[in-house]
Motif scaffolding. Structure first.
Motif, PDB file in Angstrom:
ATOM      1  N   UNK A 148       0.821  -1.158  -0.059  1.00  0.00           N
ATOM      2  CA  UNK A 148       0.100   0.220   0.007  1.00  0.00           C
ATOM      3  C   UNK A 148       0.739   1.438   0.012  1.00  0.00           C
ATOM      4  N   UNK A 149       2.102   1.155  -0.214  1.00  0.00           N
ATOM      5  CA  UNK A 149       2.896   2.221  -0.084  1.00  0.00           C
ATOM      6  C   UNK A 149       3.104   3.087  -1.421  1.00  0.00           C
ATOM      7  N   UNK A 150       2.873   2.223  -2.648  1.00  0.00           N
ATOM      8  CA  UNK A 150       3.066   2.736  -3.846  1.00  0.00           C
ATOM      9  C   UNK A 150       1.850   3.736  -4.402  1.00  0.00           C
ATOM     10  N   UNK A 151       2.379   4.945  -4.879  1.00  0.00           N
ATOM     11  CA  UNK A 151       1.530   5.943  -5.500  1.00  0.00           C
ATOM     12  C   UNK A 151       1.450   6.111  -7.059  1.00  0.00           C
ATOM     13  N   UNK A 152       0.631   6.428  -7.599  1.00  0.00           N
ATOM     14  CA  UNK A 152       0.320   6.407  -9.175  1.00  0.00           C
ATOM     15  C   UNK A 152       0.938   7.932  -9.536  1.00  0.00           C
ATOM     16  N   UNK A 153       2.282   8.066  -9.159  1.00  0.00           N
ATOM     17  CA  UNK A 153       2.907   9.325  -9.690  1.00  0.00           C
ATOM     18  C   UNK A 153       4.276   8.998  -9.678  1.00  0.00           C
TER      19      UNK A 153
ATOM     20  N   UNK B  46       7.975   4.864  -9.673  1.00  0.00           N
ATOM     21  CA  UNK B  46       7.059   5.680  -8.918  1.00  0.00           C
ATOM     22  C   UNK B  46       7.519   6.169  -7.546  1.00  0.00           C
ATOM     23  N   UNK B  47       6.508   7.258  -7.028  1.00  0.00           N
ATOM     24  CA  UNK B  47       6.737   7.601  -5.735  1.00  0.00           C
ATOM     25  C   UNK B  47       5.741   6.664  -4.839  1.00  0.00           C
ATOM     26  N   UNK B  48       6.372   6.869  -3.539  1.00  0.00           N
ATOM     27  CA  UNK B  48       5.604   6.353  -2.276  1.00  0.00           C
ATOM     28  C   UNK B  48       4.828   7.286  -1.552  1.00  0.00           C
TER      29      UNK B  48
END
Length: 504
Positions: free
Chosen positions: A425-430, A450-452
């Motif tokens: 659940x750490x990964x962001x869609x950016x 990706x950014x976290x």
């Protein structure tokens, strides 16, 4: 000993790769280090790009290496000076002897059983396949495709009877004296090309779809020149580095906190150079300062060329190329003998090299980075990626120093393998450059990691915070999984993890 096996193998002999190698030479002198470079010379970007006027868009006191500071008075140095500086640094630290030139790395495969990387490569002079192995791999390939720049699909471009040139592949003997030139673009490359070429062209036009923020910097550091008369160079240039870093950070932070005020300040600087009667729409972007990189010009050279009538700026959209130039959506036609498409880069991760771990491909754009240096779930691999909002080399220096800290820690503890593991659940869609709205950043976002949600899985682009995270915080971290060099067979499946997380 295997001829092609290294303790640490670096991909790329540009600014980042040479910086990494110099840190290893100083801080990990016992390591057998190799560097693979596709080109036939040191320099990377600064060897590839040869267009007129090419120079840094960051001041050289912060752009230079901390291990070997820039000791000249040029503030925005030209490309040949930077290329020479990088080469001289490599020679001074002895890392120039560790480079294999003309080697294109195509794939890197990690084997957990062997605890090593195996790299497949091509010797571009002979076409022969070459294999290298290493215990630790560091990618220093930059972030763009060296084989192709970005070129939009321009209607009618095949009709144009003159020359069309992309700055990434500048012809060595191009004669533009007395010619009419149009430069398409408004970024750092365009604002460099226009004043440099304006001295010899009949006229040069910068054609832009939308403006960028442009500001003037002195090309020569007069403060340091005076101080050198009474103080040692080491002190003078050390102070220049700190001063310029402080100024650049103040400008960036002020742009984010008070964008309206900074916009007024930047536009006032342009108006002062071009006069009250100039149409400021050509230098008034729709976005806020530092949503894209600011374009610096030395001694207002772009504005001087415009004032002198040698150069002009047109803000419009292209309808079609014609036999003799470009017709714009407004109906206006620009006559040209040469058209330069300064339309940007194509982002590429790891120089196009394919990664795999134990036979499974690693999709880089589905991984995060740990402290901006290690790639999630990829063992024994470092990644050097500089700042997009400050001098690239500031981050190179810190990242390289962190990798050296990590390697020395592993040696002291008898550790053979380190892997960064992220919680669910750490990964962001950016992407890691999501903060920039530049065309190349938006186009290439899908190619990058990706950014976290939070540290250490989020790239900060903050020298102040990175200094603490990379150079001061303990190496051991709950996010790092360690495997000992000679673990008992029964315990080999249970890698060591640090009990607490202190890296964030």
């Amino acid at each position: 000993m295997e001829t092609n096996h290294y303790d640490v193998l670096i991909i790329g002999a540009g600014l980042s790769g040479i910086g990494m190698a110099c840190h290893l030479q100083k801080e990990c002198p016992g390591k057998r280090v190799g560097i693979l470079e596709r080109r036939q010379a040191i320099g990377g970007t600064w060897d590839l790009f040869r267009y007129p006027g090419i120079r840094s868009d960051s001041d050289m006191f912060t752009f230079g290496y901390k291990l070997r500071p820039w000791h000249e008075l040029k503030v925005l140095a030209d490309g040949p000076s930077i290329r020479q500086y990088v080469s001289d640094t490599a020679r001074e630290f002895g890392v120039d002897r560790k480079i294999r030139f003309g080697i294109r790395t195509t794939q890197a495969a990690w084997c957990s059983e062997q605890k090593r990387w195996t790299l497949g490569a091509i010797d571009e002079a002979t076409g022969e396949a070459v294999t290298f192995t290493c215990s630790y791999l560091v990618s220093c390939t930059g972030y763009y495709n060296h084989d192709a720049g970005y070129l939009p699909s321009f209607p009618g471009i095949e009709r144009f009877q003159g020359q069309t040139i992309h700055p990434q592949f500048w012809p060595e003997q191009l004669d533009y004296r007395g010619k009419r030139v149009v430069v398409i673009g408004s970024g750092a490359t365009a604002v460099t090309l226009v004043p440099s070429m304006a001295k010899d062209t009949a006229h040069i036009t910068m054609l832009q779809r939308s403006p960028s923020y442009v500001f003037s910097l002195p090309s020569y550091d007069k403060i340091s020149e005076v101080l050198r008369r009474v103080l040692p160079d080491r002190w003078v240039f050390g102070m220049a580095r700190k001063r310029n870093l402080l100024i650049s950070r103040v400008i960036y932070k002020a742009s984010k906190r008070w964008p309206g005020k900074m916009r007024q300040l930047l536009l006032a600087g342009v108006r002062k150079q071009l006069g009250e009667d100039f149409d400021m729409t050509h230098f008034s972007p729709k976005y806020n300062p530092w949503d894209q990189r600011l374009c610096a010009v030395p001694d207002a050279d772009l504005f001087k060329a415009i004032r002198a009538g040698k150069a002009s700026v047109v803000t419009d959209q292209i309808d079609t190329f014609t036999e003799s130039g470009i017709r714009l959506k407004s109906g206006k036609e620009l006559q040209a003998d040469i058209i330069v498409t300064a339309t940007g880069l194509q982002i590429q991760s790891f120089g196009g090299m394919q990664l795999s771990v134990d036979g499974k491909a690693v999709p880089v754009n589905q991984r995060m980075t740990y402290k901006g240096v290690l790639l999630q779930d990829v063992p024994n691999m470092g990644w050097i990626f500089g700042y997009v909002n400050a001098s690239w080399t500031l981050k190179v220096d810190m990242s390289a120093a962190y990798i050296c800290r990590l390697l020395n820690h592993m040696d002291e503890k008898g550790i053979a393998v380190v892997t960064a593991r992220a919680p669910q659940g750490q990964m962001q869609d950016e992407s890691i450059v999501a903060a920039l709205q530049s065309g190349y950043a938006q186009r290439g976002a899908s190619e990058l990691p990706r950014q976290g949600r939070g540290l250490p899985w989020r790239i900060l682009h903050s020298p102040e915070k990175d200094h603490v995270m990379l150079l001061k915080d303990p190496v051991e971290d709950a996010a790092l999984e360690f495997g000992s060099a000679q673990a008992p067979r029964a315990a080999a499946a249970a890698p060591h993890r640090a009990p607490v997380s202190v890296g964030a």
